[in-house]
Design a protein around this motif. Structure first.
Motif, PDB file in Angstrom:
ATOM      1  N   ARG A  26       0.830  -1.210   0.000  1.00  0.00           N
ATOM      2  CA  ARG A  26       0.000   0.000   0.000  1.00  0.00           C
ATOM      3  C   ARG A  26       0.860   1.255   0.000  1.00  0.00           C
ATOM      4  NH1 ARG A  26      -4.246  -1.261   4.695  1.00  0.00           N
ATOM      5  NH2 ARG A  26      -4.215   1.020   4.763  1.00  0.00           N
ATOM      6  N   LYS A  27       1.933   1.257   0.788  1.00  0.00           N
ATOM      7  CA  LYS A  27       2.809   2.424   0.820  1.00  0.00           C
ATOM      8  C   LYS A  27       3.415   2.668  -0.556  1.00  0.00           C
ATOM      9  CE  LYS A  27       6.553   4.674   3.228  1.00  0.00           C
ATOM     10  NZ  LYS A  27       7.365   4.714   4.436  1.00  0.00           N
ATOM     11  N   GLN A  28       3.901   1.616  -1.192  1.00  0.00           N
ATOM     12  CA  GLN A  28       4.518   1.765  -2.513  1.00  0.00           C
ATOM     13  C   GLN A  28       3.525   2.329  -3.529  1.00  0.00           C
ATOM     14  OE1 GLN A  28       7.631   1.580  -3.637  1.00  0.00           O
ATOM     15  NE2 GLN A  28       6.874   2.150  -5.650  1.00  0.00           N
ATOM     16  N   VAL A  29       2.320   1.767  -3.558  1.00  0.00           N
ATOM     17  CA  VAL A  29       1.343   2.161  -4.571  1.00  0.00           C
ATOM     18  C   VAL A  29       0.686   3.500  -4.241  1.00  0.00           C
ATOM     19  CG1 VAL A  29      -0.841   1.525  -5.682  1.00  0.00           C
ATOM     20  CG2 VAL A  29       0.926  -0.207  -5.310  1.00  0.00           C
ATOM     21  N   GLU A  33       3.700   6.143  -5.271  1.00  0.00           N
ATOM     22  CA  GLU A  33       3.287   6.357  -6.661  1.00  0.00           C
ATOM     23  C   GLU A  33       2.206   7.425  -6.813  1.00  0.00           C
ATOM     24  OE1 GLU A  33       2.174   2.826  -8.862  1.00  0.00           O
ATOM     25  OE2 GLU A  33       3.806   1.686  -7.952  1.00  0.00           O
ATOM     26  N   GLN A  34       1.189   7.384  -5.938  1.00  0.00           N
ATOM     27  CA  GLN A  34       0.032   8.264  -6.132  1.00  0.00           C
ATOM     28  C   GLN A  34       0.054   9.513  -5.254  1.00  0.00           C
ATOM     29  OE1 GLN A  34      -3.550   5.905  -5.808  1.00  0.00           O
ATOM     30  NE2 GLN A  34      -3.072   4.745  -7.649  1.00  0.00           N
ATOM     31  N   GLY A  35       0.993   9.606  -4.334  1.00  0.00           N
ATOM     32  CA  GLY A  35       1.121  10.801  -3.518  1.00  0.00           C
ATOM     33  C   GLY A  35       0.082  10.962  -2.425  1.00  0.00           C
ATOM     34  N   VAL A  36      -0.552   9.874  -2.010  1.00  0.00           N
ATOM     35  CA  VAL A  36      -1.509   9.940  -0.909  1.00  0.00           C
ATOM     36  C   VAL A  36      -0.723  10.162   0.388  1.00  0.00           C
ATOM     37  CG1 VAL A  36      -3.199   8.617   0.436  1.00  0.00           C
ATOM     38  CG2 VAL A  36      -3.180   8.453  -2.064  1.00  0.00           C
ATOM     39  N   PRO A  37      -1.104  11.145   1.202  1.00  0.00           N
ATOM     40  CA  PRO A  37      -0.404  11.347   2.473  1.00  0.00           C
ATOM     41  C   PRO A  37      -0.478  10.089   3.344  1.00  0.00           C
ATOM     42  CG  PRO A  37      -1.822  13.219   1.989  1.00  0.00           C
ATOM     43  CD  PRO A  37      -2.153  12.144   0.987  1.00  0.00           C
ATOM     44  N   GLY A  87     -11.486  -2.390   0.085  1.00  0.00           N
ATOM     45  CA  GLY A  87     -10.694  -1.173  -0.029  1.00  0.00           C
ATOM     46  C   GLY A  87      -9.218  -1.452  -0.041  1.00  0.00           C
ATOM     47  N   ARG A  88      -8.480  -0.382  -0.278  1.00  0.00           N
ATOM     48  CA  ARG A  88      -7.018  -0.407  -0.263  1.00  0.00           C
ATOM     49  C   ARG A  88      -6.448  -1.484  -1.189  1.00  0.00           C
ATOM     50  NH1 ARG A  88      -8.709   3.552   2.478  1.00  0.00           N
ATOM     51  NH2 ARG A  88      -7.457   4.467   4.152  1.00  0.00           N
ATOM     52  N   LEU A  89      -7.124  -1.716  -2.317  1.00  0.00           N
ATOM     53  CA  LEU A  89      -6.637  -2.700  -3.279  1.00  0.00           C
ATOM     54  C   LEU A  89      -5.450  -2.093  -4.012  1.00  0.00           C
ATOM     55  CD1 LEU A  89      -7.499  -5.547  -4.422  1.00  0.00           C
ATOM     56  CD2 LEU A  89      -8.261  -4.258  -6.400  1.00  0.00           C
ATOM     57  N   ALA A  90      -4.320  -2.764  -3.950  1.00  0.00           N
ATOM     58  CA  ALA A  90      -3.097  -2.245  -4.552  1.00  0.00           C
ATOM     59  C   ALA A  90      -2.262  -3.382  -5.115  1.00  0.00           C
ATOM     60  CB  ALA A  90      -2.284  -1.489  -3.503  1.00  0.00           C
ATOM     61  N   VAL A  91      -1.710  -3.164  -6.295  1.00  0.00           N
ATOM     62  CA  VAL A  91      -0.816  -4.127  -6.938  1.00  0.00           C
ATOM     63  C   VAL A  91       0.443  -3.370  -7.346  1.00  0.00           C
ATOM     64  CG1 VAL A  91      -0.513  -5.721  -8.885  1.00  0.00           C
ATOM     65  CG2 VAL A  91      -2.748  -5.525  -7.765  1.00  0.00           C
ATOM     66  N   GLY A 148      -7.840  13.439  -2.502  1.00  0.00           N
ATOM     67  CA  GLY A 148      -7.582  14.268  -3.667  1.00  0.00           C
ATOM     68  C   GLY A 148      -7.696  13.540  -5.002  1.00  0.00           C
ATOM     69  N   ILE A 149      -8.163  12.290  -4.978  1.00  0.00           N
ATOM     70  CA  ILE A 149      -8.280  11.467  -6.191  1.00  0.00           C
ATOM     71  C   ILE A 149      -9.762  11.219  -6.456  1.00  0.00           C
ATOM     72  CG2 ILE A 149      -7.707   9.239  -7.242  1.00  0.00           C
ATOM     73  CD1 ILE A 149      -5.289   9.147  -5.264  1.00  0.00           C
ATOM     74  N   PRO A 150     -10.247  11.453  -7.704  1.00  0.00           N
ATOM     75  CA  PRO A 150     -11.666  11.213  -7.998  1.00  0.00           C
ATOM     76  C   PRO A 150     -12.033   9.725  -7.873  1.00  0.00           C
ATOM     77  CG  PRO A 150     -10.558  12.278  -9.870  1.00  0.00           C
ATOM     78  CD  PRO A 150      -9.516  11.951  -8.856  1.00  0.00           C
ATOM     79  N   HIS A 151     -13.177   9.465  -7.230  1.00  0.00           N
ATOM     80  CA  HIS A 151     -13.683   8.109  -6.996  1.00  0.00           C
ATOM     81  C   HIS A 151     -15.165   8.050  -7.338  1.00  0.00           C
ATOM     82  CE1 HIS A 151     -10.049   7.678  -4.567  1.00  0.00           C
ATOM     83  NE2 HIS A 151     -10.347   6.405  -4.333  1.00  0.00           N
ATOM     84  N   ARG A 152     -15.669   6.823  -7.496  1.00  0.00           N
ATOM     85  CA  ARG A 152     -17.108   6.535  -7.573  1.00  0.00           C
ATOM     86  C   ARG A 152     -17.393   5.322  -6.716  1.00  0.00           C
ATOM     87  NH1 ARG A 152     -20.296   6.908 -12.420  1.00  0.00           N
ATOM     88  NH2 ARG A 152     -22.042   6.491 -11.040  1.00  0.00           N
ATOM     89  N   ALA A 153     -18.562   5.316  -6.099  1.00  0.00           N
ATOM     90  CA  ALA A 153     -18.996   4.157  -5.325  1.00  0.00           C
ATOM     91  C   ALA A 153     -19.441   3.068  -6.286  1.00  0.00           C
ATOM     92  CB  ALA A 153     -20.136   4.542  -4.392  1.00  0.00           C
ATOM     93  N   MET A 154     -19.161   1.826  -5.932  1.00  0.00           N
ATOM     94  CA  MET A 154     -19.573   0.664  -6.736  1.00  0.00           C
ATOM     95  C   MET A 154     -20.010  -0.444  -5.781  1.00  0.00           C
ATOM     96  SD  MET A 154     -16.660   0.504  -9.732  1.00  0.00           S
ATOM     97  CE  MET A 154     -17.751  -0.161 -11.012  1.00  0.00           C
ATOM     98  N   ARG A 155     -20.856  -1.341  -6.300  1.00  0.00           N
ATOM     99  CA  ARG A 155     -21.350  -2.456  -5.496  1.00  0.00           C
ATOM    100  C   ARG A 155     -21.487  -3.702  -6.366  1.00  0.00           C
ATOM    101  NH1 ARG A 155     -26.345  -1.967  -1.441  1.00  0.00           N
ATOM    102  NH2 ARG A 155     -24.669  -0.962  -0.309  1.00  0.00           N
ATOM    103  N   ARG A 156     -21.259  -4.840  -5.723  1.00  0.00           N
ATOM    104  CA  ARG A 156     -21.516  -6.142  -6.359  1.00  0.00           C
ATOM    105  C   ARG A 156     -22.238  -7.007  -5.352  1.00  0.00           C
ATOM    106  NH1 ARG A 156     -18.771 -11.403  -7.069  1.00  0.00           N
ATOM    107  NH2 ARG A 156     -19.598 -12.248  -9.001  1.00  0.00           N
ATOM    108  N   ARG A 157     -23.362  -7.571  -5.789  1.00  0.00           N
ATOM    109  CA  ARG A 157     -24.076  -8.573  -4.982  1.00  0.00           C
ATOM    110  C   ARG A 157     -23.300  -9.883  -5.073  1.00  0.00           C
ATOM    111  NH1 ARG A 157     -27.305  -6.232  -1.623  1.00  0.00           N
ATOM    112  NH2 ARG A 157     -28.374  -4.484  -2.556  1.00  0.00           N
TER     113      ARG A 157
END
Length: 158
Positions: A26-29, A33-37, A87-91, A148-157
């Protein structure tokens, strides 16, 4: 150029070393990479979350994700019973295109099923909407900023 096939396994993180491997990915990605504090990347939810880890056969971490459920998910899912939060899905960069992200999502979904959940929500970075849509997630609601990154909510049953 296609990625070189790599043998890896995805599993629920077990113990402090696995959790640290998840946090390192998570730290690397997100942070590097993305500049998240860093103070936004790690939160109180991490203590209660089910973490999943993808590792190469030699133990090198390739990806991570987490599932929030119960009280921990209430703030993310509006408190709807039976809904978890992925959440926090990172590769890591060198493992992208190998199917690691798909395997992590499916592992989180399996962990959700094992806990009796019937759906999984997530907040997808807008560039990743297509990835999640291919896995059966449907976007809903307006775009919103997260770190600071645009997101959208999503759902899967499930």
């Amino acid at each position: 150029m296609s990625p070189v096939p790599v043998s890896y396994e995805v599993r629920v993180a077990d113990g402090p070393a696995d959790r640290e491997a998840c946090f390192a990915v998570r730290k690397q990605v997100f942070v590097v990479e993305q500049g998240v504090p860093e103070d936004l990347e790690y939160d109180a939810y991490d203590a209660e979350a089910v973490h999943v880890l993808a590792e190469r056969d030699d133990g090198v971490p390739l990806g991570a994700g987490r599932l929030l459920y119960g009280r921990a998910a209430a703030g993310k899912t509006g408190g709807e019973p039976g809904v978890g939060s992925l959440g926090r899905l990172a590769v890591v960069a060198e493992a992208r295109g190998l199917g690691v992200g798909v395997a992590l999502v499916r592992a989180v979904e399996e962990a959700a099923r094992e806990r009796g959940l019937t759906a999984v929500d997530l907040g997808a970075q807008t560039h990743a909407l297509g990835f999640y849509a291919r896995l059966g997630y449907e976007a809903y609601g307006p775009e919103f900023p997260d770190a600071g990154i645009p997101h959208r909510a999503m759902r899967r049953r499930l």
